[in-house]
Design a protein around this motif. Structure first.
Motif, PDB file in Angstrom:
ATOM      1  N   LEU A  61     -26.828 -99.011  14.211  1.00 37.02           N
ATOM      2  CA  LEU A  61     -25.683 -99.886  14.460  1.00 37.02           C
ATOM      3  C   LEU A  61     -24.459 -99.081  14.882  1.00 37.02           C
ATOM      4  CD1 LEU A  61     -24.350-102.721  14.285  1.00 37.02           C
ATOM      5  CD2 LEU A  61     -23.844-102.199  11.883  1.00 37.02           C
ATOM      6  N   ILE A  62     -24.196 -97.999  14.182  1.00 39.89           N
ATOM      7  CA  ILE A  62     -23.024 -97.180  14.503  1.00 39.89           C
ATOM      8  C   ILE A  62     -23.184 -96.514  15.868  1.00 39.89           C
ATOM      9  CG2 ILE A  62     -21.754 -95.097  13.835  1.00 39.89           C
ATOM     10  CD1 ILE A  62     -22.247 -95.923  10.910  1.00 39.89           C
ATOM     11  N   ALA A  63     -24.394 -96.020  16.161  1.00 40.24           N
ATOM     12  CA  ALA A  63     -24.619 -95.419  17.478  1.00 40.24           C
ATOM     13  C   ALA A  63     -24.428 -96.461  18.580  1.00 40.24           C
ATOM     14  CB  ALA A  63     -26.019 -94.816  17.538  1.00 40.24           C
ATOM     15  N   ASP A  64     -24.910 -97.671  18.358  1.00 45.00           N
ATOM     16  CA  ASP A  64     -24.710 -98.737  19.354  1.00 45.00           C
ATOM     17  C   ASP A  64     -23.230 -99.058  19.526  1.00 45.00           C
ATOM     18  OD1 ASP A  64     -27.413 -98.878  19.752  1.00 45.00           O
ATOM     19  OD2 ASP A  64     -27.706-100.724  18.592  1.00 45.00           O
ATOM     20  N   ALA A  65     -22.491 -99.033  18.420  1.00 43.26           N
ATOM     21  CA  ALA A  65     -21.060 -99.311  18.490  1.00 43.26           C
ATOM     22  C   ALA A  65     -20.342 -98.235  19.301  1.00 43.26           C
ATOM     23  CB  ALA A  65     -20.473 -99.401  17.081  1.00 43.26           C
ATOM     24  N   GLN A  66     -20.744 -96.987  19.133  1.00 44.22           N
ATOM     25  CA  GLN A  66     -20.100 -95.909  19.871  1.00 44.22           C
ATOM     26  C   GLN A  66     -20.498 -95.931  21.342  1.00 44.22           C
ATOM     27  OE1 GLN A  66     -20.495 -92.174  17.789  1.00 44.22           O
ATOM     28  NE2 GLN A  66     -19.435 -92.937  15.978  1.00 44.22           N
ATOM     29  N   LEU A  67     -21.744 -96.344  21.621  1.00 47.76           N
ATOM     30  CA  LEU A  67     -22.131 -96.500  23.013  1.00 47.76           C
ATOM     31  C   LEU A  67     -21.317 -97.605  23.680  1.00 47.76           C
ATOM     32  CD1 LEU A  67     -23.938 -95.991  25.470  1.00 47.76           C
ATOM     33  CD2 LEU A  67     -25.640 -97.523  24.436  1.00 47.76           C
ATOM     34  N   ALA A  68     -21.165 -98.734  22.990  1.00 48.60           N
ATOM     35  CA  ALA A  68     -20.376 -99.838  23.538  1.00 48.60           C
ATOM     36  C   ALA A  68     -18.928 -99.421  23.770  1.00 48.60           C
ATOM     37  CB  ALA A  68     -20.441-101.040  22.604  1.00 48.60           C
ATOM     38  N   TYR A  69     -18.366 -98.693  22.801  1.00 47.45           N
ATOM     39  CA  TYR A  69     -16.993 -98.226  22.982  1.00 47.45           C
ATOM     40  C   TYR A  69     -16.912 -97.249  24.146  1.00 47.45           C
ATOM     41  CZ  TYR A  69     -12.694 -95.679  22.497  1.00 47.45           C
ATOM     42  OH  TYR A  69     -11.495 -95.089  22.779  1.00 47.45           O
ATOM     43  N   GLY A  70     -17.887 -96.324  24.226  1.00 50.42           N
ATOM     44  CA  GLY A  70     -17.882 -95.351  25.312  1.00 50.42           C
ATOM     45  C   GLY A  70     -17.872 -96.013  26.676  1.00 50.42           C
ATOM     46  N   ARG A  71     -18.598 -97.111  26.801  1.00 50.64           N
ATOM     47  CA  ARG A  71     -18.667 -97.801  28.091  1.00 50.64           C
ATOM     48  C   ARG A  71     -17.374 -98.521  28.436  1.00 50.64           C
ATOM     49  NH1 ARG A  71     -25.047 -99.743  27.626  1.00 50.64           N
ATOM     50  NH2 ARG A  71     -25.884 -97.790  28.499  1.00 50.64           N
TER      51      ARG A  71
END
Length: 610
Positions: free
Chosen positions: A425-435
């Motif tokens: 979940l946290i990795a997905d959140a950081q990917l979404a933020y990165g984009r």
């Protein structure tokens, strides 16, 4: 070999400003009970606690000294949530059960009850009292925890790596007192600092070459003297941000303890306890298993084994920490004699009660009579009223920030396992933020040690089940890292994955949590870097191209090469983003609602072969 990372390994400065060895298993024979004369004493210690296992009112040759100890509290004043607030207990029939544990209101009651009838009692800790703390303490730079430890009558502690999250100057403030240099005073009273000494024997100022705090401390009572030497792990710079350890050097644990053991001996102090913020990994997850019983499934492994084997026999017992494990074991000293080594898990869930029998004639501890056991900080005892008042007072200040809802979940989201649902979940959140910062961001990586607690479905307060509050998010990610973007070649990305299980991480793998789209196989039947199956690495179904460039999001601690990932420090075109907790908050808010909560991710991105 387990692939789950230790919960201590991923350090960064704490979140602020929100108010406004190769693992060789060792098993040693249990210490033989010695037939010693009964001790006797009648005085109270400096805290007014009774102490001394004696039968008279005079002073006999032998005096029992009660040593109460704990480690890795991490500012957990309130009972920790989920698995972080439970311990596993082995039953007489060999089965196990879990017991809810922890909370400083209960810890105070247990320690105070344990001291009753013990005229000679000293309480010590093995470091990481603060840092990576929940919002109730971390929001106020851990002043509430220091205040609580003062009320607990803690006598002495070693520093841990987390005591350096905000640097040596902030550690000195926690010791000596004074209001925070930028945020000022949180109440109408000046913060007075710790009543107990922090010991830092192996942490030197690079300019003066002297310890930044006292290296040792001597407990004295009616002619009984016990010296305490405190050290943190030599590898602290590898797991703390560079700013936190700037200007400091960290020396070998055993060599430092041996050096100051000689100093204490020259001062006439022959009874010595080492407080070591480094630890081991027990063969059992049950806190009360018999570590010294012969046979498979017993013993302890990890860095503390080699350290213990090299510490002079002049040291009588070792209180350890850092690995958040529970054990009461004996490990042979350099002379081949068993010596007690203890650790009380973490978060205030356990405390250790050790009896040291002091020989007044020699001034030393009768090592064959040392007894020790871990005890659960159960929640079936009365709460300590002074701790309740402390929690209520700081909680009132934190509530306007901490109670704000930020998202909804359908069930507990665990941080347990090689790959955890919360890690995904946290990795997905950081990917979404990165984009949002760069649409070309390809993936995100998260260090498991930076995930400090699970997200639990049950309400922690009045917010309602399934509601995630800001305070709960803060407890999960309290380090105030930023989410940074860097470019890496495919070859570098493969190397990063191999660094999870090689180099400094070979003995105790640190498996990065990966965002959706990145998949690979981890074969634990192999050794070293070969455990990452290169041909299995895929991004969105396609093999990783060694020559291609990939845009990767990670927290600033990882991006700087922390936790034994030097290749992550080699990325190009870095873009420094916002706070990692803000990224998680944005993701939860955007992707969940009361009628459509987030479900726990399946944790199926890494295929583990065992």
């Amino acid at each position: 070999m387990p692939a789950t990372a230790q919960p201590h390994q991923s350090r960064r400065r704490r979140r602020t400003g929100r108010l406004l060895a190769a693992a060789t298993v060792v098993t040693a024979g249990a210490l033989a009970a010695a037939a010693l004369p009964a001790s006797a004493n009648a005085d109270a210690d400096r805290h007014g606690h009774g102490h001394g296992h004696g039968h008279g009112h005079g002073q006999g040759r032998y005096q029992d000294v009660q040593l109460l100890s704990f480690n890795d509290l991490h500012g957990n004043l309130e009972p920790p949530a989920g698995s972080s607030g439970r311990v596993t207990e082995v039953q007489p029939d060999g089965t196990t059960k879990t017991v809810d544990a922890g909370g400083v209101e209960y810890l105070a009651t247990h320690l105070r009850e344990a001291r009753k009838g013990n005229r000679y009692s000293v309480t010590a800790a093995g470091g990481d009292m603060v840092g990576a703390s929940p919002l109730l303490s971390g929001l106020f730079h851990d002043e509430p925890t220091i205040e609580a430890l003062n009320k607990l009558d803690l006598d002495v502690t070693s520093v841990g790596n987390h005591e350096f999250d905000e640097g040596a100057k902030e550690l000195a403030r926690l010791q000596k007192g004074g209001c925070h240099p930028t945020e000022g005073c949180y109440t109408d009273k000046r913060f007075k600092g710790a009543d107990f000494p922090y010991l830092a024997a192996n942490v030197l100022d690079e300019k003066t070459r002297k310890p930044i705090l006292e290296p040792y401390w001597v407990w004295k009572k009616n002619g009984v003297k016990v010296g305490f030497i405190g050290v943190t792990l030599e590898g602290t710079p590898d797991i703390v941000s560079a700013d936190g350890v700037k200007g400091l050097s960290f020396k070998d644990e055993a060599e430092t303890i041996n050096k100051y053991a000689k100093v204490l001996q020259r001062q006439g102090v022959k009874s010595i306890v080492a407080l070591i913020h480094e630890g081991g990994f027990p063969a059992s997850t049950s806190y009360n298993y018999d570590c010294d019983a012969p046979g498979a499934g017993d013993g302890v492994s990890g860095p503390i084994v080699d350290i213990a084997k090299n510490i002079t026999p002049q040291v009588d017992a070792l209180v350890t920490g850092h690995t958040h494990s529970a054990y009461v074991c004996t490990i042979p000293d350099p002379a081949g004699n068993p010596r007690m080594v203890t650790s009380a898990a973490s978060f205030g869930r356990l405390y250790t009660d050790t009896t040291l029998t002091y020989d007044r004639r020699t001034g030393d501890i009768a090592r064959t009579s040392v007894k020790s056991a871990n005890h659960v900080v159960t929640r079936d005892v009365p709460k300590a009223p002074d701790m309740t008042r402390l929690i209520d007072r700081w909680g009132t200040l934190a509530a306007p920030i901490g109670n704000r809802p930020v998202g909804h979940i359908s069930a507990d989201i665990s941080r347990d396992g090689t790959e955890s649902p919360l890690g995904d979940l946290i990795a997905d959140a950081q990917l979404a933020y990165g984009r949002t910062q760069d649409p070309e961001t390809d993936l995100a990586l998260m260090n498991p040690g930076g995930i400090r607690a699970p997200l639990t479905y049950a309400a922690s307060g009045a917010e309602g089940d399934g509601v995630v509050t800001y305070a709960e998010g803060f407890t999960v990610q309290p380090f105030a890292n930023t989410v940074n973007l860097k470019d890496y070649t495919g070859a570098q990305l493969v190397q990063v994955l191999k660094e999870q299980v090689s180099g400094p991480n070979e003995a105790a793998p640190k498996i990065l949590q990966v965002s959706s789209g990145l998949t690979y196989t981890l074969d634990l039947t192999k050794s070293g870097a070969d455990r990452v199956v290169t041909d299995s690495i895929r991004l969105n179904g396609a093999p990783v191209d060694p020559a291609a460039t990939y845009r990767v999001a990670s927290n600033s601690f990882l991006a700087g090469g922390g936790d034994g990932f030097p290749t992550l420090n080699e990325g190009a075109n870095e873009l420094v983003g916002a706070d990692d907790l803000a990224a998680l908050e944005q993701y939860l808010t955007a992707n969940s609602s009361a009628t459509d909560p987030i479900e726990p991710p399946a944790a199926d991105r890494i295929t583990v072969v065992q």
